[in-house]
Design an enzyme around this catalytic site. Structure first.
Site, PDB file in Angstrom:
ATOM      1  N   ARG A   1      12.379  30.330  61.512  1.00 11.41           N
ATOM      2  CA  ARG A   1      11.997  31.414  60.581  1.00 11.41           C
ATOM      3  C   ARG A   1      13.187  31.745  59.686  1.00 11.41           C
ATOM      4  NH1 ARG A   1      12.708  36.124  62.300  1.00 11.41           N
ATOM      5  NH2 ARG A   1      11.660  35.919  64.312  1.00 11.41           N
TER       6      ARG A   1
ATOM      7  N   ASP B   1       7.045  35.293  36.175  1.00  8.39           N
ATOM      8  CA  ASP B   1       6.205  34.375  36.955  1.00  8.39           C
ATOM      9  C   ASP B   1       6.002  33.134  36.085  1.00  8.39           C
ATOM     10  OD1 ASP B   1       4.114  32.960  38.113  1.00  8.39           O
ATOM     11  OD2 ASP B   1       3.156  34.769  38.919  1.00  8.39           O
TER      12      ASP B   1
ATOM     13  N   LYS C   1       0.813  25.414  42.764  1.00 14.64           N
ATOM     14  CA  LYS C   1       0.266  24.952  41.495  1.00 14.64           C
ATOM     15  C   LYS C   1       1.034  23.719  41.012  1.00 14.64           C
ATOM     16  CE  LYS C   1      -2.515  28.406  42.052  1.00 14.64           C
ATOM     17  NZ  LYS C   1      -1.920  29.391  42.852  1.00 14.64           N
TER      18      LYS C   1
ATOM     19  N   TYR D   1      -2.262  37.316  37.197  1.00 14.51           N
ATOM     20  CA  TYR D   1      -3.126  36.829  38.264  1.00 14.51           C
ATOM     21  C   TYR D   1      -3.720  38.027  39.018  1.00 14.51           C
ATOM     22  CZ  TYR D   1      -4.499  34.888  42.744  1.00 14.51           C
ATOM     23  OH  TYR D   1      -5.194  34.572  43.879  1.00 14.51           O
TER      24      TYR D   1
HETATM   25  O1  P1T Z   1      -2.008  31.661  45.591  1.00  9.61           O
HETATM   26  P1  P1T Z   1      -0.555  31.925  45.809  1.00  9.61           P
HETATM   27  O2  P1T Z   1       0.251  30.698  46.133  1.00  9.61           O
HETATM   28  O3  P1T Z   1      -0.295  33.057  46.756  1.00  9.61           O
HETATM   29  O4  P1T Z   1       0.038  32.370  44.372  1.00  9.61           O
HETATM   30  C1  P1T Z   1      -0.331  33.542  43.725  1.00  9.61           C
HETATM   31  C2  P1T Z   1      -0.184  33.390  42.248  1.00  9.61           C
HETATM   32  C3  P1T Z   1       0.935  33.916  41.616  1.00  9.61           C
HETATM   33  N1  P1T Z   1       1.120  33.815  40.295  1.00  9.61           N
HETATM   34  C4  P1T Z   1       0.225  33.185  39.504  1.00  9.61           C
HETATM   35  C5  P1T Z   1       0.459  33.111  38.031  1.00  9.61           C
HETATM   36  C6  P1T Z   1      -0.916  32.619  40.072  1.00  9.61           C
HETATM   37  O5  P1T Z   1      -1.788  31.989  39.257  1.00  9.61           O
HETATM   38  C7  P1T Z   1      -1.133  32.729  41.477  1.00  9.61           C
HETATM   39  C8  P1T Z   1      -2.340  32.161  42.124  1.00  9.61           C
HETATM   40  N2  P1T Z   1      -3.382  31.890  41.238  1.00  9.61           N
HETATM   41  C9  P1T Z   1      -4.597  31.346  41.562  1.00  9.61           C
HETATM   42  C10 P1T Z   1      -4.967  31.047  42.813  1.00  9.61           C
HETATM   43  C11 P1T Z   1      -5.482  31.125  40.404  1.00  9.61           C
HETATM   44  O6  P1T Z   1      -6.490  30.383  40.529  1.00  9.61           O
HETATM   45  O7  P1T Z   1      -5.198  31.679  39.341  1.00  9.61           O
END
Ligand code: P1T
Length: 391
Positions: free
Chosen positions: A53, A177, A202, A105
């Site tokens: 961790r 972001d 992503k 998001y």
């Molecule tokens: O899904 P996660 O890995 O927890 O990430 C969150 C997140 C943060 N910032 C942006 C710009 C994002 O697009 C996302 C996650 N977005 C999607 C799952 C989506 O389909 O837009």
């Protein structure tokens, strides 16, 4: 001590940074250190790792890789993008304020509005493309300004340098972001941001097979606080997830070039279509953020949004009617995805004033042949909006 790739191009760093050959075996690829704990020779005497961790060598390799790509001093990895977002809010105290993009998001909004705000942290929304509105939205107690660019899902472009400049002399830190751009296309720390955040789920992972997040920065004191909370709160990625992300990153530059080329062609084709009302893609020269995007990004990435004539019903039918584009949340993988933000990724902003239009569709344009992608959209539009498509 790992090799220093600072002076190498990003294509070279994406393959090598933080990934020296394994010292015990010479393996070219860093091993998946699938271990929870590490033996100690005597109490407190060890090789730098105690418990996974706290630290794991595969995760350390990912930290070094992403720090190198973003031009940051350090990076920290988490179990998801939202875990990374939450960790950044541990820099805040009750009474502090977050200025958040009005197009972000839905899960980021939900985390701040429904979870973080319960601990005495206030927030407000602002259109970050309007620097006067950002200035007006700042409060003495603002400690984080939260920017996405391009934004999710409207692909608005925020002038990172412009926001950083207006924060001079204010205690607020600028978080960008960078999920929609990736470090290959945009490096916010070089434009004055204090922290960069990614959902590595992503473009960095790139293959829709892993969920993760990272935070990158230069400030040592912030690192110490975040590192403490990474361990104390414990939302860390497993070693296999770190390895998958590292593997994905190796092809990031070539993938982003093709994502961008395909998305531009898709955006141009959609713009010509009678069933399409508006196309949002920062690579189109009449996009309001095009000039800023051309200045701060290498290319315009693979995300395209558009509205269809016929509103909610037509958009829902188009989203369900494609064959090459899969109907799914998420983005940034090699395969193309289509979604209806109003009912999917941005459902949690319903009723907040920051909701998306019912006719909006979002595409994550993948690496299939662009002719197949355009033909697929044409057939889905023709089926969903037959009268208009026939014109
Ligand atoms: O899904 P996660 O890995 O927890 O990430 C969150 C997140 C943060 N910032 C942006 C710009 C994002 O697009 C996302 C996650 N977005 C999607 C799952 C989506 O389909 O837009």
């Amino acid at each position: 001590m790992t090799a220093d790739w600072t002076d190498s191009a990003i294509e070279t760093r994406a393959i090598h940074a933080g990934q020296d050959p394994d010292p015990t075996t010479g393996a070219v690829i860093p091993p998946i250190y699938q271990t929870s704990t590490y033996v100690q020779e005597a109490v407190g005497v060890h090789k730098g790792f105690e418990y996974s961790r706290t630290d794991n060598p595969t995760r350390t390799a990912l930290h070094q890789m992403v720090a190198s790509l973003e031009g940051g001093e350090w990076a920290l990895a988490y179990a998801s993008g939202l875990a990374a977002t939450q960790n950044l809010t541990y820099l805040l105290e009750p009474g502090d304020h977050i200025l958040l993009s009005d197009d972000a998001y839905g899960g980021t909004y939900r985390l701040i509005a429904k979870v973080i705000s319960r601990y005495g942290v206030d927030f407000s929304l602002v259109d970050m493309t309007d620097l006067d509105a950002v200035r007006a939205g700042l409060r003495p107690e603002t400690r984080l300004v939260w920017v996405e660019t391009p934004t999710n899902p409207y692909l608005k472009i925020v002038d990172i340098r412009g926001v950083a400049d207006l924060l001079q002399g204010h205690p607020a830190k600028l978080v960008v972001d960078n999920t929609f751009a990736s470090p290959y296309l945009q490096q916010p720390l070089r434009l004055g941001a204090d922290f960069v955040l990614h959902s590595t789920t992503k473009y960095l992972g790139g293959h829709s097979d892993v969920v993760g997040g990272v935070v990158v920065g230069n400030d040592r004191a912030a690192y110490d606080t975040l590192k403490f909370h990474q361990n104390a709160a414990g939302a860390v990625p497993g070693p296999f997830d770190c390895w998958l992300t590292l593997r994905g990153i190796k092809t990031l530059p070539v993938r982003m070039d093709r994502h961008s080329a395909n998305a531009r062609a898709v955006a141009e084709a959609l713009r010509e279509h009678d069933a399409v009302e508006r196309v949002f893609y920062p690579g189109l020269t009449d996009h309001p953020g095009h000039d800023v995007a051309a200045r701060q990004m290498r290319d315009f990435s693979g995300m395209v949004s558009f509205t269809v004539r016929g509103g909610f019903e037509a958009a829902t039918a188009v989203a369900a009617g494609t064959r090459v584009f899969s109907l799914a949340e998420s983005l940034g993988g090699v395969e193309s995805l289509i979604e209806h933000p109003g009912q999917m990724t941005h459902l949690s902003v319903a009723g907040t004033g920051a909701e998306v239009e019912p006719g909006l569709i979002r595409l994550s344009v993948g690496l299939e042949h662009v002719d197949d992608l355009i033909a697929d959209l044409h057939q889905a539009l023709a089926a969903a909006v037959p009268a208009l498509a026939a014109r």
